[in-house]
Structures are given as structure tokens and as C-alpha cells.
Design a protein around this motif. Structure first.
Motif, PDB file in Angstrom:
ATOM      1  N   PRO A 228       0.805  -1.220   0.000  1.00  0.00           N
ATOM      2  CA  PRO A 228       0.000   0.000   0.000  1.00  0.00           C
ATOM      3  C   PRO A 228       0.840   1.273   0.000  1.00  0.00           C
ATOM      4  CG  PRO A 228      -0.144  -1.120   2.127  1.00  0.00           C
ATOM      5  CD  PRO A 228       0.540  -2.053   1.184  1.00  0.00           C
ATOM      6  N   GLU A 229       2.095   1.200   0.453  1.00  0.00           N
ATOM      7  CA  GLU A 229       2.949   2.386   0.446  1.00  0.00           C
ATOM      8  C   GLU A 229       3.409   2.750  -0.957  1.00  0.00           C
ATOM      9  OE1 GLU A 229       6.127   2.160   3.238  1.00  0.00           O
ATOM     10  OE2 GLU A 229       4.803   1.949   4.964  1.00  0.00           O
ATOM     11  N   LEU A 231       1.249   2.850  -3.448  1.00  0.00           N
ATOM     12  CA  LEU A 231       0.092   3.454  -4.093  1.00  0.00           C
ATOM     13  C   LEU A 231       0.362   4.946  -4.287  1.00  0.00           C
ATOM     14  CD1 LEU A 231      -2.769   2.344  -4.876  1.00  0.00           C
ATOM     15  CD2 LEU A 231      -3.598   3.403  -2.787  1.00  0.00           C
ATOM     16  N   LEU A 233      -0.311   9.038  -4.728  1.00  0.00           N
ATOM     17  CA  LEU A 233      -1.217   9.971  -4.062  1.00  0.00           C
ATOM     18  C   LEU A 233      -2.490  10.161  -4.878  1.00  0.00           C
ATOM     19  CD1 LEU A 233       1.308  12.691  -2.829  1.00  0.00           C
ATOM     20  CD2 LEU A 233       0.116  11.000  -1.438  1.00  0.00           C
ATOM     21  N   ARG A 236      -4.742   7.246  -4.313  1.00  0.00           N
ATOM     22  CA  ARG A 236      -5.368   7.320  -2.989  1.00  0.00           C
ATOM     23  C   ARG A 236      -6.540   8.309  -2.994  1.00  0.00           C
ATOM     24  NH1 ARG A 236      -3.992   6.237   2.447  1.00  0.00           N
ATOM     25  NH2 ARG A 236      -5.945   6.520   3.561  1.00  0.00           N
ATOM     26  N   LYS A 237      -6.373   9.443  -3.662  1.00  0.00           N
ATOM     27  CA  LYS A 237      -7.457  10.423  -3.758  1.00  0.00           C
ATOM     28  C   LYS A 237      -8.661   9.845  -4.503  1.00  0.00           C
ATOM     29  CE  LYS A 237      -4.522  14.545  -3.562  1.00  0.00           C
ATOM     30  NZ  LYS A 237      -3.976  15.700  -4.325  1.00  0.00           N
ATOM     31  N   ASP A 240     -10.522   7.614  -2.177  1.00  0.00           N
ATOM     32  CA  ASP A 240     -11.242   8.400  -1.174  1.00  0.00           C
ATOM     33  C   ASP A 240     -12.566   8.924  -1.724  1.00  0.00           C
ATOM     34  OD1 ASP A 240      -9.333   8.042   0.756  1.00  0.00           O
ATOM     35  OD2 ASP A 240      -8.293   9.925   0.363  1.00  0.00           O
ATOM     36  N   ILE A 255      -4.794  -2.615   0.292  1.00  0.00           N
ATOM     37  CA  ILE A 255      -5.195  -1.493  -0.563  1.00  0.00           C
ATOM     38  C   ILE A 255      -6.714  -1.365  -0.606  1.00  0.00           C
ATOM     39  CG2 ILE A 255      -5.260  -0.728  -2.978  1.00  0.00           C
ATOM     40  CD1 ILE A 255      -2.329  -1.620  -3.163  1.00  0.00           C
ATOM     41  N   LEU A 258      -8.289   0.763   2.017  1.00  0.00           N
ATOM     42  CA  LEU A 258      -8.176   2.219   1.915  1.00  0.00           C
ATOM     43  C   LEU A 258      -9.408   2.871   1.304  1.00  0.00           C
ATOM     44  CD1 LEU A 258      -4.466   2.465   0.698  1.00  0.00           C
ATOM     45  CD2 LEU A 258      -5.349   2.780   3.017  1.00  0.00           C
TER      46      LEU A 258
END
Length: 467
Positions: A228-229, A231, A233, A236-237, A240, A255, A258
Motif C-alpha cells: 500500500p505504500e 500506491l 497519491l 489514494r485520492k 477516497d 489497498i 483504503l
């Protein structure tokens, strides 16, 4: 997860503490932030506990706890700092129906008290299962520095305004309103002070009521190789914001965690020689949810542009009149080659690299196998475990050196990554012996750096002996 995190309503409920020293005081400092009715049993209480009693903030009983004292209590803290006395009072508490915490005794406790970041009514609880209290304190300090003091007032004002916000439709419309409030309009209004806060909320609500509903949209997101690190930014957005996440079989659980809890999660996995979701069904799910006005994330393992059937899904979106964009991810070859300490290209060795997929046997048969037998040639084979003997045979038929290095990398970038070093002459047998269960990438022409260094040392040694 040994301890399930919850927030327990303690208003007008009883909490009992046995003990009058520093251990009891440490628990009381946190408990007094709640609305619980607190009673302390201590024959010789510390002065601070006596003062709290005089101030009416708790009830102090100047004797040891005994049977019948805990009936009806929600929580009990054994904090006498004496193992025998803590065991005695804890036994009473369990018998009388309270959940028990014994200070500094994780194994015999029924619950633990986490580290707290307090921005009332916003509360962040940090737990490490009792394994790393120093780490919990470090996380707490970091969060306290990051979370502004205005967060609590913003939340209280927002709570009072929540009924008004129900004029907005459920789902994304309300989420967009509250995101604007907490991260833009609200902080600016608090900075101005006075009546600016109420006016800012009224104006913000009116703007969102007048706003036309945003159309559905599809983000084709590369989830990377599993860590997951890794992934991005931007990925990730997208997660979200997603109302619907349609994910592949190889996307890691870490993942998927998240994504928003409210998001609809759809497994669209495909498995070679096994059960698979038909591509037409995946295309229909993507376009249907987007046409319903949802933000859809089509989550693909690795990079969406590498062996991900991206073109077919984009074409389905275009035919349905649905907007889309692509968020690149780290492909498995990049993660796997990093895991063996090599690079895909190297000056003087190879200026190009071939990406192949073992999932498509017809495509395999059409490869320029002779080109792959050149010294220094490098290829990365995705989903190639079942095709190992086929690849081995083709290359040997075309004259490849049996000593050509071959490396298998299972679960690239993940904590359970495995690396199997082999050669072209033994690759199929070595792969079978390794019994790799997870997704594996095959490198032709690359050995792990440690193995390559050892081979070079051995070669240099032989040359010196011959000289």
C-alpha cells in the motif's frame, strides 16, 4: 485484531476505579474527560484524588473495594498496583458484570484504554494491542501537532447544522458539502469569528443546493504490486472519492481497506484456468454505475496500462458516453526487479526489455524467440508460471544458452515476497520445486544481484587459477 475498537457511551453510567496512587490518577485524568459517574475505592488516596472528590468530580470511598460495590457499573479499573489485590478486585468486577481493565496486565484485562488525541467532539484513539506503547505515544504526538485546535469547534458547529444539511441528497452531494465546510469555508469563517460562521454555513449550503449534480465518472486506477505504500497519491485520492470500486483479484487486501467504508466493493477477478468474471460483465458494471451518477474506480493490479484490458473498458465507457481518466500505477516488473536489486535495462547489456504475458498462449507462440536468445536480452513475463516449460522449450530450440539466468519473484513488494533464482536449463523444475502459490513474475536474463555477484566472484576465481 485482538481488541475491537469502539467508542462507549458513558453518560450517566458508572465507572469504578480501585486504587489511590499514580496508576489510578493516570486513568482518572482520562476518565474525567467523559460524562461518566466515577467512583474511587481507596483506603489511602493520594491528595489529588481527595481534591477531585472535594470538587465533586468523583465519589471517593475510603476503604478497599468489596463484593456488591460494582453492580451496575459499565467499566472497572484495577489500579492498586498490587498483583494480589488487583486480581481480587478484578474477580469481583467480573462476577458483577463490569468489563475489567487491570493496569499493566494486558493478558488478564478484558479491554484496554488507547492513547487519545482529544479535539472534543473529535476523538482519535490509537491502540497497539499493548505491544508498543512508545509507538502509540509517538503517533499521538504527531497527530496532535497535525490536527488544528479549531477542529473541535468546527465539529460541534457542524453537528448542530447537520439537520439543515439533510436538505441535500444522500451520498456524494452531502460528502462534498461537508468536505467544503471542514476544509475550506469552516476554517476561514472561524478565523474571521463572530457571526461569520453561521453565515458561511448558510451560504455554503445554498451554493450546494443550487449546484447541479455532477455526472458519473470512471477512474482507471493502477493499484501497484500490492504494497500500500507504493500506491500513488492520485490513486489514494481516487479511492477516497469513489462511490463504487470494481477491483481485480490480485489487488491486495491492504489497498482495498483504503476505500471508503460506504463504497460499494465489486470483485471482478479473473483467474487463469479458473473462475473468471466475463469482460462484458465488467464493462457493463463500470458503465452502469457511472451512468447512475457514481464515481467509479476500476482498480487494477499493477499498472492499468500493462496487460489490464484497459482499451476494452475505455471503449465501453466511450460507447456509453461516460467520462474517464487513467491513474498510472507501479507495474509488477518494476517492483519485482527492485526486489532483486537489478534494473530492467543496463548500458552495455540491453537497451530494451520485452514485456510478455503467459496468459495469452497464442501471443506467446507468435513471439520472436530468436531475438530473446541474444546475449544480454531481458524479458519480463507476467502470469507465466503455467507457461514455464513452454518458454523453456522455445528458447532452447532457438539456441539459447542453458546457463541464461532466470528469476521468479512471487508477491513482489509484499511482506511475503519470495525470490527463486534459476537458469533456463532448470527453470521449469526449479519452479515446480518452489511451489509458488501467489502471483509471480518471471525474468529472463536477470539474476538476483546477490546471485550475480557470487557468480562473478566464482568466475574471477577460476580465471585466476587458470592464469
Amino acid at each position: 485484531m485482538q481488541h475491537f475498537p469502539i467508542f462507549l457511551a458513558l453518560s450517566e453510567r458508572s465507572v469504578i476505579v480501585s486504587g489511590g496512587g499514580e496508576a489510578a490518577l493516570a486513568k482518572l485524568r482520562l476518565l474525567m474527560k467523559s460524562e461518566a459517574s466515577i467512583t474511587v475505592f481507596a483506603a489511602t488516596p493520594a491528595e489529588d484524588i481527595v481534591r477531585l472528590s472535594v470538587e465533586g468530580r468523583l465519589v471517593l470511598v475510603r476503604r478497599a473495594l468489596r463484593a456488591g460495590d460494582i453492580k451496575g457499573a459499565a467499566l472497572f479499573y484495577a489500579a492498586d498496583e498490587d498483583a494480589a489485590e488487583d486480581a481480587r478486585t478484578a474477580a469481583i468486577a467480573r462476577a458483577e458484570g463490569a468489563l475489567v481493565n487491570i493496569v499493566d496486565n494486558l493478558e488478564d484485562s478484558q479491554f484496554i484504554t488507547p492513547a487519545i488525541v482529544d479535539r472534543d467532539p473529535v476523538t482519535v484513539a490509537i491502540g497497539t494491542e499493548g505491544a508498543a506503547p512508545v509507538l502509540a505515544r509517538a503517533i499521538k504526538a504527531d497527530l496532535e501537532a497535525r490536527l488544528p485546535a479549531t477542529l473541535g469547534p468546527l465539529a460541534r458547529i457542524g453537528k448542530a447544522f447537520r439537520k439543515m444539511a439533510e436538505a441535500l441528497p444522500h451520498g456524494r452531494a452531502r460528502r462534498d458539502f461537508w468536505a467544503d465546510y471542514y476544509f475550506d469555508a469552516g476554517p476561514r469563517a472561524i478565523a474571521r469569528g463572530g457571526d461569520a460562521i453561521d453565515q458561511a454555513l448558510d451560504d455554503l449550503l445554498q451554493r450546494h443546493l443550487d449546484r447541479e449534480a455532477a455526472p458519473g465518472h470512471v477512474a482507471f486506477v493502477g493499484a501497484g504490486p500490492g504494497d500500500p505504500e507504493l500506491l500513488t497519491l492520485k490513486a489514494r485520492k481516487a479511492l477516497d472519492a469513489a462511490d463504487v470500486v470494481i477491483y481485480d483479484r490480485l489487488v491486495s487486501t491492504e489497498i482495498l481497506e483504503l476505500a471508503r467504508r460506504e463504497a460499494v466493493m465489486i470483485d471482478a477477478g479473473k483467474e487463469a484456468y479458473g473462475p473468471s468474471t466475463p469482460q462484458e460483465q465488467i464493462n457493463l458494471a463500470i458503465t452502469t454505475h457511472a451512468k447512475d451518477g457514481h464515481q467509479v474506480v476500476r482498480l487494477k493490479s499493477g499498472d492499468a496500462t500493462v496487460f489490464g484490458r484497459l482499451d476494452e473498458e475505455i471503449e465501453a465507457c466511450e460507447e456509453a458516453g461516460v467520462s474517464w481518466h487513467v491513474v498510472p500505477g507501479i507495474t509488477a516488473a518494476s517492483a519485482a526487479v527492485a526486489g532483486i536489486g537489478q534494473s530492467l535495462t543496463r548500458r552495455g547489456r540491453n537497451a530494451s526489455v520485452r514485456f510478455l504475458t503467459g496468459h495469452d498462449m497464442k501471443g506467446f507462440a507468435e513471439q520472436d524467440w530468436a531475438d530473446l536468445t541474444r546475449p544480454g536480452a531481458v524479458a519480463a513475463i507476467y502470469m507465466g508460471k503455467r507457461a514455464a516449460r513452454f518458454v523453456q522449450g522455445r528458447l532452447l530450440i532457438h539456441g539459447a544458452d542453458r546457463a541464461t539466468p532466470v528469476t521468479f519473484v512471487e508477491n513482489a513488494s509484499r511482506v511475503d515476497q519470495r525470490v527463486v533464482a534459476s537458469t533456463l536449463g532448470t527453470m521449469a523444475d526449479d519452479l515446480a520445486a518452489a511451489d509458488l502459490q501467489g502471483p509471480a513474475l518471471t525474468f529472463l536474463g536477470l539474476a538476483p544481484r546477490a546471485a550475480r555477484t557470487a557468480l562473478a566472484d566464482h568466475t574471477n576465481s577460476l580465471q585466476k587459477e587458470l592464469a
